[in-house]
Design an enzyme around this catalytic site. Structure first.
Site, PDB file in Angstrom:
ATOM      1  N   ARG A 242       0.750  -1.230   0.054  1.00 11.57           N
ATOM      2  CA  ARG A 242      -0.044   0.062   0.002  1.00 11.57           C
ATOM      3  C   ARG A 242       0.872   1.218  -0.077  1.00 11.57           C
ATOM      4  O   ARG A 242       1.865   1.200   0.611  1.00 11.57           O
ATOM      5  CB  ARG A 242      -0.746   0.060   1.065  1.00 11.57           C
ATOM      6  CG  ARG A 242      -1.831  -1.271   1.276  1.00 11.57           C
ATOM      7  CD  ARG A 242      -2.753  -1.255   2.498  1.00 11.57           C
ATOM      8  NE  ARG A 242      -3.620  -2.257   2.393  1.00 11.57           N
ATOM      9  CZ  ARG A 242      -3.534  -3.429   2.776  1.00 11.57           C
ATOM     10  NH1 ARG A 242      -2.418  -3.805   3.461  1.00 11.57           N
ATOM     11  NH2 ARG A 242      -4.519  -4.405   2.840  1.00 11.57           N
ATOM     12  N   LYS A 269      -2.982  -2.432   7.685  1.00  3.43           N
ATOM     13  CA  LYS A 269      -4.488  -1.999   7.645  1.00  3.43           C
ATOM     14  C   LYS A 269      -4.975  -2.929   8.550  1.00  3.43           C
ATOM     15  O   LYS A 269      -6.138  -2.569   9.161  1.00  3.43           O
ATOM     16  CB  LYS A 269      -4.955  -2.036   6.080  1.00  3.43           C
ATOM     17  CG  LYS A 269      -6.353  -2.056   5.972  1.00  3.43           C
ATOM     18  CD  LYS A 269      -6.860  -1.759   4.474  1.00  3.43           C
ATOM     19  CE  LYS A 269      -8.360  -1.694   4.334  1.00  3.43           C
ATOM     20  NZ  LYS A 269      -8.813  -1.823   3.007  1.00  3.43           N
ATOM     21  N   HIS A 332      -2.033   3.382  -5.679  1.00  3.22           N
ATOM     22  CA  HIS A 332      -2.654   2.170  -5.272  1.00  3.22           C
ATOM     23  C   HIS A 332      -2.950   1.175  -6.354  1.00  3.22           C
ATOM     24  O   HIS A 332      -3.137  -0.232  -5.910  1.00  3.22           O
ATOM     25  CB  HIS A 332      -4.048   2.731  -4.399  1.00  3.22           C
ATOM     26  CG  HIS A 332      -4.613   1.576  -3.134  1.00  3.22           C
ATOM     27  ND1 HIS A 332      -4.738   0.145  -3.772  1.00  3.22           N
ATOM     28  CD2 HIS A 332      -4.086   1.632  -2.111  1.00  3.22           C
ATOM     29  CE1 HIS A 332      -5.107  -0.295  -2.346  1.00  3.22           C
ATOM     30  NE2 HIS A 332      -4.787   0.584  -1.658  1.00  3.22           N
ATOM     31  N   ARG A 335      -0.873  -2.561  -6.837  1.00  3.16           N
ATOM     32  CA  ARG A 335      -1.406  -3.685  -6.280  1.00  3.16           C
ATOM     33  C   ARG A 335      -2.495  -4.473  -7.016  1.00  3.16           C
ATOM     34  O   ARG A 335      -2.465  -5.712  -7.224  1.00  3.16           O
ATOM     35  CB  ARG A 335      -2.399  -3.175  -5.013  1.00  3.16           C
ATOM     36  CG  ARG A 335      -1.484  -2.684  -3.795  1.00  3.16           C
ATOM     37  CD  ARG A 335      -1.855  -2.292  -2.519  1.00  3.16           C
ATOM     38  NE  ARG A 335      -2.656  -3.193  -1.898  1.00  3.16           N
ATOM     39  CZ  ARG A 335      -2.310  -4.272  -0.992  1.00  3.16           C
ATOM     40  NH1 ARG A 335      -0.993  -4.205  -1.063  1.00  3.16           N
ATOM     41  NH2 ARG A 335      -2.881  -4.991  -0.458  1.00  3.16           N
ATOM     42  N   HIS A 359      -3.625  -9.289   2.560  1.00  5.01           N
ATOM     43  CA  HIS A 359      -5.193  -9.410   2.827  1.00  5.01           C
ATOM     44  C   HIS A 359      -5.350 -10.718   3.732  1.00  5.01           C
ATOM     45  O   HIS A 359      -4.348 -11.579   3.958  1.00  5.01           O
ATOM     46  CB  HIS A 359      -5.831  -9.931   1.641  1.00  5.01           C
ATOM     47  CG  HIS A 359      -5.797  -8.651   0.422  1.00  5.01           C
ATOM     48  ND1 HIS A 359      -6.164  -8.993  -1.003  1.00  5.01           N
ATOM     49  CD2 HIS A 359      -5.610  -7.588   0.686  1.00  5.01           C
ATOM     50  CE1 HIS A 359      -6.299  -7.821  -1.503  1.00  5.01           C
ATOM     51  NE2 HIS A 359      -5.918  -7.011  -0.731  1.00  5.01           N
ATOM     52  N   TYR A 369      -3.397 -16.902   9.001  1.00  8.90           N
ATOM     53  CA  TYR A 369      -1.860 -17.314   9.057  1.00  8.90           C
ATOM     54  C   TYR A 369      -1.065 -16.170   9.597  1.00  8.90           C
ATOM     55  O   TYR A 369      -1.353 -15.027   9.813  1.00  8.90           O
ATOM     56  CB  TYR A 369      -1.423 -17.446   7.624  1.00  8.90           C
ATOM     57  CG  TYR A 369      -2.163 -18.790   7.018  1.00  8.90           C
ATOM     58  CD1 TYR A 369      -1.313 -19.987   7.130  1.00  8.90           C
ATOM     59  CD2 TYR A 369      -3.251 -18.561   6.281  1.00  8.90           C
ATOM     60  CE1 TYR A 369      -1.846 -21.051   6.426  1.00  8.90           C
ATOM     61  CE2 TYR A 369      -3.475 -19.796   5.709  1.00  8.90           C
ATOM     62  CZ  TYR A 369      -2.925 -21.032   5.802  1.00  8.90           C
ATOM     63  OH  TYR A 369      -3.411 -22.121   5.171  1.00  8.90           O
TER      64      TYR A 369
END
Length: 403
Positions: A242, A269, A332, A335, A359, A369
């Protein structure tokens, strides 16, 4: 004989002593060289006591007599005026600590370790500018959903729809903190669901067609701006983090020998620590940049002061100067570019791509994870991605010639 306004105004201390002038019913004026003081003598439960009514001229004769009457009324009801005054003062102090402003500041202080410094400043600014002027002085226990709504609707009226939603969410966090410490029973912002205009679903513009990506990469490679901006621009497609994570990168987070960038959860985030394997091309860019900024905190410091990182508009400004409008490519958008091509062209594993995009990815048991999940596989994927970008930019023939 009762006192008069003229006498109270003109009377002066006669020498270093104290003079007492009675007004009746237990009240009198003490005159000292330092000033004039209202006092009230009374008995409560057989004990002689004295209450202070303030100083003249801050408290006039009429105001002092009013306070005397209030004290006599309390005595008639079996209440000690001095004790009542102390309790009222304590209640006032408690209310002062329970205003929305006080609770918001306490919440900000308690949770600041969970946010980056720049984010902390932004959150404080949003509340200070948009909420505290309207409900900051209200006791948080008395604030209704409509009070919060009126505050955030001012943002909505200016067209700042996304900011209005963000500020409402911040108010909700303050209320939930107040619930946690037992100050209020519930978060009143929960009643505002659907009360604001929905946020427009704007997707970040991105170039995802390989032929167009090649043109973009060649333009980036030829960019001749400031070295900090140039380095950040070249790393954007390679690492596809990001934009805020890239510009706030710190040298202490980067291990060039291990070719890893470990971003703390406070900057992410999803609030989870994240590992970015560095392909050889990214490591080379950082090694070239290190002599210029390695002595400071930030990898990409502001050109005005090294105490702050690069501006959030820098990468987008570079893209605009290269001729890519905001409807074509954004910072952005790197991504989305990586997500699309890694999946559809390079056919990389989707779970590895999602991990690298930071994510939320969960195992078969529904557990998230950790940051090192599939790190060796992601390291190989990141190198394949960087090599593919080189192929797009210069072509296979030239790469083989260089090799």
């Amino acid at each position: 004989m009762a006192l008069t306004d003229t006498f109270v105004r003109q009377v002066k201390a006669a020498g270093p002593g104290i003079q007492k002038y009675r007004d009746g019913e237990g009240m009198y004026l003490l005159v000292k060289p330092a000033g004039k003081y209202w006092r009230f003598d009374y008995r409560f439960n057989g004990t002689r006591k004295t209450a202070a009514f303030g100083t003249y001229p801050d408290v006039s004769l009429a105001k002092a007599r009013q306070r005397r009457q209030e004290a006599r009324t309390l005595l008639a009801d079996g209440i000690d005026p001095s004790a009542a005054k102390r309790e009222k003062k304590q209640e006032s102090l408690l209310l002062g600590r329970q205003t929305f402003s006080a609770v918001a500041n306490e919440w900000l202080e308690k949770t600041k370790s969970q946010r980056a410094v720049s984010t902390q400043e932004k959150v404080h600014g949003w509340l200070s500018r948009n909420v505290l002027p309207h409900i900051g002085n209200m006791p948080i226990t008395q604030i209704k959903p409509r009070d919060v709504l009126l505050a955030v609707q001012r943002l909505e009226a200016r067209g700042a729809i996304e900011s209005a939603h963000r500020v409402k969410q911040l108010c909700g966090q303050v209320f939930r903190y107040a619930v946690a410490i037992g100050m209020v029973e519930r978060d009143v912002t929960a009643d505002l669901k659907g009360a604001l205009v929905a946020i427009p679903q704007n997707h970040f513009a991105a170039i995802t067609e390989p032929g167009e990506v090649a043109k973009l990469l060649r333009a980036i490679h030829g960019y001749a701006g400031h070295p900090y901006a140039t380095s950040a621009l070249k790393l954007s497609p390679l690492l596809f983090v990001r934009p805020g994570e890239l510009r706030s990168a710190e040298w202490r987070e980067i291990d060039l020998a291990a070719a890893e960038w470990r971003i703390p959860g406070t900057k992410m985030k999803m609030k989870n620590d994240h590992v970015v394997p560095l392909p050889s091309q990214a490591t080379a860019i950082l090694e070239n940049l290190h002599p210029m900024t390695g002595h400071g905190k930030y990898v990409f410091p502001s050109i005005r002061t090294e105490d702050r990182c690069m501006s959030e508009n820098t990468i987008n400004a570079c893209l605009r100067s290269l001729g890519f409008s905001k409807d074509v490519m954004t910072a952005h958008g790197f991504r989305a570019m990586a997500r699309t091509i890694l999946d559809e062209v390079l056919e990389e594993r989707v779970d590895l791509i999602e991990h690298q995009l930071a994510h939320a990815v969960k195992d078969t048991n529904g557990r998230a994870y950790n940051r090192t999940a599939h790190l060796p596989a992601r390291r190989l994927m990141m190198q394949r991605w960087a090599d593919y970008l080189d192929t797009l930019r210069v072509g296979d023939d030239e790469l083989q010639l260089r090799a």
